[in-house]
Design a protein around this motif. Structure first.
Motif, short mmCIF file in Angstrom:
data_model
loop_
_atom_site.label_atom_id
_atom_site.label_comp_id
_atom_site.label_asym_id
_atom_site.label_seq_id
_atom_site.Cartn_x
_atom_site.Cartn_y
_atom_site.Cartn_z
N UNK B 47 9.46 19.55 -4.27
CA UNK B 47 9.29 20.21 -2.83
C UNK B 47 9.43 21.77 -3.31
N UNK B 48 10.38 22.17 -4.21
CA UNK B 48 10.61 23.47 -4.48
C UNK B 48 9.24 24.14 -4.88
N UNK B 49 8.73 23.31 -5.72
CA UNK B 49 7.31 24.00 -6.32
C UNK B 49 6.15 24.07 -5.10
N UNK B 50 6.33 23.24 -4.29
CA UNK B 50 5.10 23.18 -3.33
C UNK B 50 5.42 24.41 -2.41
N UNK B 53 4.48 27.71 -4.10
CA UNK B 53 3.08 27.78 -4.11
C UNK B 53 2.84 28.47 -2.64
N UNK B 54 3.36 27.94 -1.54
CA UNK B 54 3.01 28.44 -0.40
C UNK B 54 3.31 29.95 -0.20
N UNK B 55 4.64 30.08 -0.40
CA UNK B 55 5.14 31.62 -0.35
C UNK B 55 4.41 32.58 -1.27
N UNK B 56 4.22 31.95 -2.34
CA UNK B 56 3.23 33.08 -3.48
C UNK B 56 1.88 33.54 -2.80
N UNK B 57 1.33 32.59 -2.33
CA UNK B 57 0.06 32.61 -1.52
C UNK B 57 0.25 33.48 -0.46
N UNK B 58 1.13 33.21 0.53
CA UNK B 58 1.31 34.33 1.48
C UNK B 58 1.85 35.58 1.14
N UNK B 59 2.56 35.81 0.23
CA UNK B 59 2.98 36.90 -0.26
C UNK B 59 1.85 37.99 -0.67
N UNK B 288 -9.12 26.45 1.26
CA UNK B 288 -9.90 27.10 0.28
C UNK B 288 -9.25 28.25 -0.35
N UNK B 289 -8.53 28.87 0.14
CA UNK B 289 -7.62 30.08 -0.67
C UNK B 289 -6.61 29.26 -1.65
N UNK B 290 -6.14 28.22 -1.14
CA UNK B 290 -5.26 27.68 -1.72
C UNK B 290 -5.74 26.82 -3.18
N UNK B 291 -6.80 26.42 -2.71
CA UNK B 291 -7.52 25.60 -3.68
C UNK B 291 -7.80 26.60 -4.91
N UNK B 292 -8.50 27.89 -4.69
CA UNK B 292 -8.70 28.95 -5.35
C UNK B 292 -7.70 29.41 -6.30
N UNK B 293 -6.44 29.45 -5.79
CA UNK B 293 -5.29 29.89 -6.50
C UNK B 293 -4.70 28.95 -7.43
N UNK B 294 -4.81 27.56 -7.09
CA UNK B 294 -3.92 26.57 -7.47
C UNK B 294 -4.72 25.45 -8.25
N UNK B 295 -5.84 25.32 -7.76
CA UNK B 295 -6.87 24.59 -8.15
C UNK B 295 -6.42 22.84 -7.38
N UNK B 298 -3.41 21.83 -0.77
CA UNK B 298 -1.81 22.38 -0.42
C UNK B 298 -1.29 20.90 0.31
N UNK B 299 0.00 20.75 -0.19
CA UNK B 299 1.09 20.03 0.49
C UNK B 299 1.31 20.52 1.73
N UNK B 300 2.07 19.73 2.62
CA UNK B 300 2.60 20.19 3.96
C UNK B 300 3.65 21.02 3.79
N UNK B 301 4.48 20.83 2.70
CA UNK B 301 5.61 21.69 2.33
C UNK B 301 5.11 23.32 1.83
N UNK B 302 4.03 23.34 1.34
CA UNK B 302 3.32 24.55 1.06
C UNK B 302 2.85 25.22 2.39
#
Lengths: 302, 369
Positions: B47-50, B53-59, B288-295, B298-302
């Motif tokens: 959960x922490x990892x997800x 991921x979400x936070x880094x993308x937003x940042x 799409x952006x999530x896919x590009x960054x992490x391959x 995205x999970x809902x937690x991200x």
């Protein structure tokens, strides 16, 4: 620098040190001085925390909560001490481990009393005789006084004739029995005393963290306390104090190493483990254990 | 002996000095520091990892656009391990050493509730991205969350079950704060008869005992309140033992991982969700952006973490002291987030209109599409 020591972060760690000093010293009394491998210490810790928190939430003044924590944890100690009197070594370890799990299962499933997995939030601040500990600094002073009293109490016990009998039981039960010592009585008293002290730590912990739930009082917690005892040195009060201090503080500087974010947390845990292993390789008897061991030997030789 | 005592004292002093070094070294930079406490190791670390991921993308997205009023955002992660004690150390460190005015975290309600009292006392914004306990609603003025209380999710599912006309239902839930919350809310809001209630321990793999008991009660529907992997295994075992009832669940069901475990068994599951929705504003093209960054998807937690940081960044535009941010957060209305349209109520709880989704041919789709 001074500012840092007055900060809540530093005070929080100092309070945790006080709590874990109480836990490791009381466990050392059972493991180190009496030779009973007790793997249920977190249960006493938890019983104390729950007793104190539940009464505090019901509106009782802190001194009642405190006494209840000591009483119920001691009662827990009696509950494990009597049935397992005849067990030694590994068998006792397994019995106490089982007791720890039972206690955790009760905390988790007695929902009407403990709110089970929901935990108890909003545990009030400590207040007694019209005095409320509002700041963390006041809490720290209180915890420090209690910790010092417990350490003095336990070192008094182990230096007394009672403590010498405990060590005799540890070294050779039959010999101790042969010189007319009632080893059952001694064992029960020492487990109850250790458990009651853990209850004190539980009470402090509950009011410090302000939230408790059963996941805090697991086997891992016991293992952490056992680590403190072993690291500091078995049968050494000074060792337990140092062991608890090191293990509470050790993870903290690792926060400041500036590791890359993606693996900082994992590395932090790995470095922590590696440091523990190194300490155990180079000081297998614990920091003060070796000295104590040799000292005892040389006395015997005399 | 004294030698060791001196050695140990030196070690301890060294630890403490190392601990407070950065306080003096780091000057006030032109960066906005935001603290994050999330389980990075331990049982809940996925959960922490997800969340990370979400936070880094937003940042990255915020900083690429010039940050908040020209200041870049810096995230400082601390491991909360999903444990009250660890989370407490972590938030104290963030407040004292990094002097943050906003902390994002934790996942587990127990850790969030512990941090809430500290945040409240220090007057620091605490924004949880996944804690669902109803207790958090009144945890304090400075405490927010971007995950609906159990009341919304389980309540929406119960209403849906009522509408579908199920006469009886069974509940199987994970025996922790999350599962208990879901159980109680579903139980209260379901109009028909609850014929069986069974619990299981987190991280279980075998649910046949509970499911067999439920089977003998012969319910029309089964409400599963738990986590991704367990939901996947439960639906698989429901099919295995030939239990013929409609499966109902909550947003944790929506995961590629669940599909991987359960495969076809997940088909036809109804679940309430505020899930990933890319219809509006900045949410467009999120996957799409999530896919590009992490391959990966995205999970809902991200998604809730991503939204949380975006919302905080927006709230910071008027000023970065916690009082201003707090007021800005309370007046956040209809933020077009990836995890749904987001509005905070007077308790700092989030109201996201729940939708009912289902699984069809290996895809998570909105019902009625």
């Amino acid at each position: 620098m001074l500012e840092f020591f007055a900060s809540n972060y530093a005070l929080n760690l100092l309070i945790l040190i006080c709590i874990y000093v109480i836990l490791s010293v009381s466990l050392n009394l059972i493991i180190g001085y009496s030779g009973m491998l007790n793997l249920g210490h977190a249960a006493f810790f938890g019983i104390g925390a729950y007793a104190s928190a539940l009464l505090a939430l019901a509106g009782y003044p802190y001194w009642i909560c405190f006494i209840a924590a000591v009483f119920f944890a001691g009662l827990g100690g009696a509950m494990i001490a009597y049935p397992s009197l005849k067990l030694r070594g590994d068998y006792l370890a397994i019995a106490t481990l089982g007791f720890g799990e039972i206690a955790r299962a009760v905390m988790k499933n007695w929902v009407s009393l403990t709110r089970g997995p929901l935990g108890l939030p909003g545990i009030p601040k400590i207040s007694f005789f019209g005095l409320t500990l509002t700041t963390k600094f006041q809490f720290f002073i209180f915890a420090l006084i209690i910790a010092i009293l417990v350490v003095l109490f336990v070192s008094k016990i182990v230096k007394s004739p009672f403590g010498r009998v405990l060590r005799a039981i540890r070294e050779d039960e039959i010999a101790a029995q042969a010189i007319g010592k009632n080893i059952k009585k001694y064992k029960v008293i020492v487990v109850i005393t250790g458990a009651a002290c853990a209850g004190i730590a539980g009470s402090l912990f509950a009011h410090h963290i302000t939230f408790i739930d059963p996941t805090t009082f697991t086997l891992m917690e016991t293992i952490l306390i056992v680590c403190m005892v072993v690291l500091g040195g078995v049968a050494s009060i000074r060792g337990s104090v140092i062991g608890a201090t090191i293990l509470v503080l050790l993870p903290e500087p690792l926060r400041f190493l500036g590791l890359p974010t993606s693996m900082a947390a994992a590395l932090r845990v790995m470095i922590y483990a590696a440091l523990l292993i190194l300490l155990m390789i180079y000081k297998p008897n614990g920091i003060f254990g070796e000295w104590r061991f040799r000292h005892a030997k040389s006395k015997e030789a005399l | 002996m004294n030698k060791y005592l001196i050695l140990v004292s030196i070690l301890l002093i060294a630890i403490l000095i190392a601990g407070c070094g950065p306080v003096e070294v780091v000057p006030a930079e032109e960066k906005i520091k935001i603290g994050v406490v999330t389980p990075l190791t331990g049982d809940a670390s996925n959960f922490g990892e997800w969340t990370q991921e979400g936070l880094e993308l937003a940042k990255d997205e915020i900083n690429a656009k010039g940050g908040v009023n020209g200041k870049q955002i810096e995230l400082i992660y601390e491991d909360g391990k999903c444990m009250p004690k660890e989370a407490l150390n972590a938030i104290q460190k963030l407040i004292t050493v990094d002097k943050v005015s906003v902390v994002i975290g934790e996942i587990c309600s127990s850790a969030t509730l512990t941090m809430a009292s500290v945040a409240e006392e220090a007057q620091i914004i605490l924004m949880s991205t996944a804690s669902s306990s109803p207790k958090i609603t009144d945890a304090g003025d400075y405490v927010f969350r971007n995950w609906p209380s159990d009341i919304f999710e389980a309540g929406a599912m119960a209403e849906f079950a009522n509408k579908k006309g199920y006469k009886t239902a069974a509940i199987i839930y994970v025996n922790n704060d999350y599962g208990l919350g879901l159980r109680d809310i579903f139980n209260e809001n379901f109009d028909g008869n609850i014929v069986a209630i069974e619990s299981y321990e987190q991280e279980s793999a075998d649910f046949r005992t509970q499911l067999t008991k439920i089977k003998s009660a012969n319910p029309d529907s089964i409400f599963i309140g738990g986590y991704t992997n367990e939901i996947a295994r439960i639906v698989t075992q429901i099919k295995e033992i030939g239990l013929d009832a409609q499966t109902l669940s909550v947003s944790t069901a929506e995961s590629e991982e669940a599909l991987g475990i359960a495969g076809d068994a997940l088909e036809g599951l109804y679940y309430s969700s505020f899930a990933i929705d890319e219809a509006r504003g900045e949410a467009k093209g999120y996957q799409e952006r999530f896919q590009a960054k992490y391959g990966k998807q995205s999970e809902i937690f991200a998604a809730t973490a991503y939204d949380a940081l975006k919302i905080i960044a927006q709230a910071m535009e008027n000023g970065i002291d916690s009082e201003t941010i707090k007021n800005a957060l309370y007046s956040t209305k209809n933020f077009p987030g990836v995890s749904g349209i987001t509005t905070f109520d007077e308790n700092g709880d989030v109201a996201k209109p729940p939708i009912i989704k289902t699984v069809k041919e290996g895809k998570f789709i909105k019902l009625g599409e």
